[in-house]
Write an enzyme that holds these catalytic residues in place. Sequence first.
Site, PDB file in Angstrom:
ATOM      1  N   ASN A   1      10.649  24.107  14.988  1.00 31.98           N
ATOM      2  CA  ASN A   1      10.767  24.925  16.181  1.00 31.98           C
ATOM      3  C   ASN A   1      11.514  26.217  15.902  1.00 31.98           C
ATOM      4  OD1 ASN A   1       9.428  23.911  18.351  1.00 31.98           O
ATOM      5  ND2 ASN A   1      11.012  22.414  18.832  1.00 31.98           N
TER       6      ASN A   1
ATOM      7  N   GLU B   1      -1.633  -5.468  -3.783  1.00 29.45           N
ATOM      8  CA  GLU B   1      -2.388  -5.073  -2.593  1.00 29.45           C
ATOM      9  C   GLU B   1      -3.748  -5.776  -2.578  1.00 29.45           C
ATOM     10  OE1 GLU B   1      -2.854  -0.837  -2.500  1.00 29.45           O
ATOM     11  OE2 GLU B   1      -4.388  -0.977  -0.972  1.00 29.45           O
TER      12      GLU B   1
ATOM     13  N   HIS C   1       0.829  -1.200   0.000  1.00 30.33           N
ATOM     14  CA  HIS C   1       0.000   0.000   0.000  1.00 30.33           C
ATOM     15  C   HIS C   1       0.869   1.258   0.000  1.00 30.33           C
ATOM     16  CE1 HIS C   1      -3.619   2.310   0.707  1.00 30.33           C
ATOM     17  NE2 HIS C   1      -2.910   3.026   1.580  1.00 30.33           N
TER      18      HIS C   1
END
Lengths: 651, 119
Positions: free
Chosen positions: A363, A68, A46
Site C-alpha cells: 500500500n 508425495e 508437496h
Amino acid sequence: MGGQEEYRGLFFSEAREYLQILSNYALQLEKNGDKEILAEMFRAAHSLKGMSSTIGFHDISLLTHVMEDLLEKLRSEELTMTTEIADLFFECVEHLEALLTLTELGEEGYVDEELLQRLSMASNTPEEKDIKVHTGLKVTLKPNTPMKSVRAYMILSVLEGMGDIKECVPPIHDIEEERFDTSFIVYIQTEFDIDEIISRLIAIGDVENVEPIIHEEIPVLTTNGDKDKKESLNSRNGTVKRGRHVEKFVRVEAHRLDKMMNLVGELVINRTTLIQVGKPLASRELEGALEELGRIIQTLQNSVMEMRMVPIKQVFDQFPRMVRKLSNEKGKKIELVIEGETTELDRSIVNQISDPMVHLIRNSVDHGIESPQERRNAKKDETGLITLSACHEGGYIFIRISDNGRGMNPIHLKEVAIKKGVITKEEASRLTDEESLELVFRAGLSTAEEVTDISGRGVGMDVVRSVLEALNGSISVKTKEGQGTTFEMRLPLTLAIVEGLLVKVDDNIYVVPIESIRENIVMSTQTIKRIQGNPVILVRNELIPILSLPRFFGEEDKNFTAFSETDSEHVPLKEISLMILESGSKKVAIPVDEFIGQQEIVIKSLGGLLRDIPGIAGATILGDGHVAPILDANTLVHWGDLHVQEGVDSR
Amino acid sequence: MSKRVLIVDDTAFMRMMLKTIITGKGYSVVGEAEDGLDAIEKYKELKPDIVTMDITMPRMDGIESMKGILEIDPNAKIIVCSAMGQKALVIEALRLGAKDFIVKPFDADRVVEAINRIS
C-alpha cells in the site's frame, strides 16, 4: 543459490513446520488411514518438495517427491496402509530432519538411496509388480537446443501417453525451468516395449539420443552451472552423515512449551502464596530461600520464553527486495529503512504478521509514495522513504510502517466511503477526522482511483485488521496530507507473566500491567476541571480525562459521583490518588482508593462470556487464591480520549 | 509429390526467409498469410499439407488461428514459429494440437528437420 541466502532462515523454519505436520500425522496414520490426514500429509510433502527444489536442495526435494507419490497412492486407495508403510514414513521424517539440519549447517546431506528404493518399492501395488517396473530412460537433446523446456514438455507428454511417469532427474520442476544441461532421466512405468518408446521419442525434434538405463545404474544429476559438483545421488553407501552437529537441535512440539510456560506460571503464584504464608513467621531464612526461589523461577521463565522467541528479522528480510521490485515496477524511487529488526517476539505471531505487513508495505509503495515527478512538484526529495520499525514498548511489540508520501485526506476518504456505500452521508457528517481515517479498515473501501495489481482491490485492510485482532493486537493509522502515513501494529508479547500493580477501587482489586502505568499522583479535588461535564485534570499543562472504573464497568461509584457534578462548588475538598495510564501518546487518569503493591502476575485468559469485556485483558490468581481482573490500558485510554475529544469539539 | 506449405507470418522478411529455406529443400510454398484470419481463409482455399504459424500477429494471433484451422481440419499439420521467451504460448499451442515448433531466429536445418519429421 547465493542470492537466496536471505530466504534460508524462512525456508528452514517453514520446512520444519511441514516436517512437524508430517511427523504428527504419521503417528495418527498408523492408527487410521484417514483421508484427511493423508491429504494434510500430502500437502505438507508437496509444499516441502516445491520449497526445496526452488531453493536448490535437490536431495530434500527428491525424498519428498517420493513421499508425495506414496501418499497419493494411499489417498487414491491404490495402496492400503500397513505398519510397514507407517514405519517407512517415520524413517523418512527422521531422514528429512537430519538432511535439513545438515543443510542448515552448510554441510552436504545425501539422500539415502536405499530408503528411496524401498519407498518406490512400497508404492508399487502387488498387481503392478509383474509389469515392467520403472524403465529408466536417459534423454539427450542436441546441443544448443532452443527452448529446451518445451522440448522436454513434448517428450514428457509422449511418455505420459505411454505410461506412468514415476520420477525425473532432475525433478520435473527443474526441467520445466530449464535447469538441466542437455539430458535428463525419466523413470516410467509402462507396458510398452522399450524400443517402441525410444523410437517415438527419437521422432521428436531436437532429441539427439535416448538410452535405456538399467535400474542398478545410479542416475547422475546434471544441472546447469554446477556440473562438476559430485552429484548427491552418487553416494553409493547412501547414508546421511550423522555428524556431531545433529544432536545440537531437539525438536519440541509447541504445546509442550506452552505447558511448561503454564507450569512456570503456577510456580509464580505458589511462590506468592508462600511469601504471604511465611510473613507472620518473620523468618530470615525463609525469606532468603524464597528470594532464591524467585530468582530461579525468573530464570526458568526467561528460558522458556526464549525458546519461543524469534527475531522479527525473519519477516523483515523479505521486504528490501520486495520494495525494490515494486518500486521499479511502479517507476518510483523509494528507500527502505529498517529499524529494530532484532526485536524478538513469539514465533507463532511472527508467522502470522508477514502477510499483513506485505499488504501494508505494498500500500505504501502503491498509494503512499508519489512518483518522482509529483514529489519534485511538491518540493520533496525525489526519493520516497518507507520506514519499517519494530520495538518493545509497554509490554507490547509495536511495528510501524511509515512513509513520507502523499498521506490521506479524511474528507476524501469520507467521500469515497459514501460513494461506495460503506457509510451514509449522515453517518459521514458525524465522523471526526480521526474516525474518518478508521474507514480505511472497512471492507469494500479502496481509495485507489485505479485498481492496480499491487494493491487497491478494496480487500485487504479489513483483513489486515482482523488478522491483528485475532492475535489480540490492534492496528491504527496516522496521516498528514502531503507528509505521509504511519500504520502502527500493536502486538502482545504473549508473555504469560507480567509485572503488575495491584490497586483497590471500591473494595475490588484490579491488576494493572506495570508497563501501562505512567505515574501515580495525589491531587486535590479542587484541581479537577470539566469539559462538557466530563472531569479532567491538568498535569504539567496536559489535559487528562478522569475515568471511574466502577462507572466504566456499569456500576455506581460512590466516591466519584461528586467529581462529575457540573457544579464545581459542591465537590468536597479532599485529596485523591490517581493512577495515570498511558497507551501510545494518550493518557487517562483513574481514581484509586489504595495502591496495594507490585508483584508478578500470571495472565490467565478469560474464556466464554468474559472474553470480550472491554477494559479487561484477562485475569490472574492472586497469592491468596482470589481472582483479579487485569485492566487493558489501551481500551481505557481510548475511552478517555474519546470523551475529552467530544468535549473539546462541542465546546 | 512435394509437400505444399502455407507460411503464416506478419513480417514480409520472415516469410521470405522461411520461403527461401523451405523451397531450397524441395518443398513448395503454396501461399503466404499475413495474419491469423488471413491464414484461415488461405487454409480453406489452398488445403496445404503443412502450415508454419507465427504466434504474435495483428488482427488474430497464431493461437486463435490454429484453433480455427483445426476446427476445419482436425488433422492439420501446424508448426508454430515463436520468438525466444514465448515458452508458455508454445506449450499452449502444442497442447492445442500443434505438431512441432521452431524458434526464431530460424536455424535452416532445424526448420527443415521439423518439416521432414511431420510430413
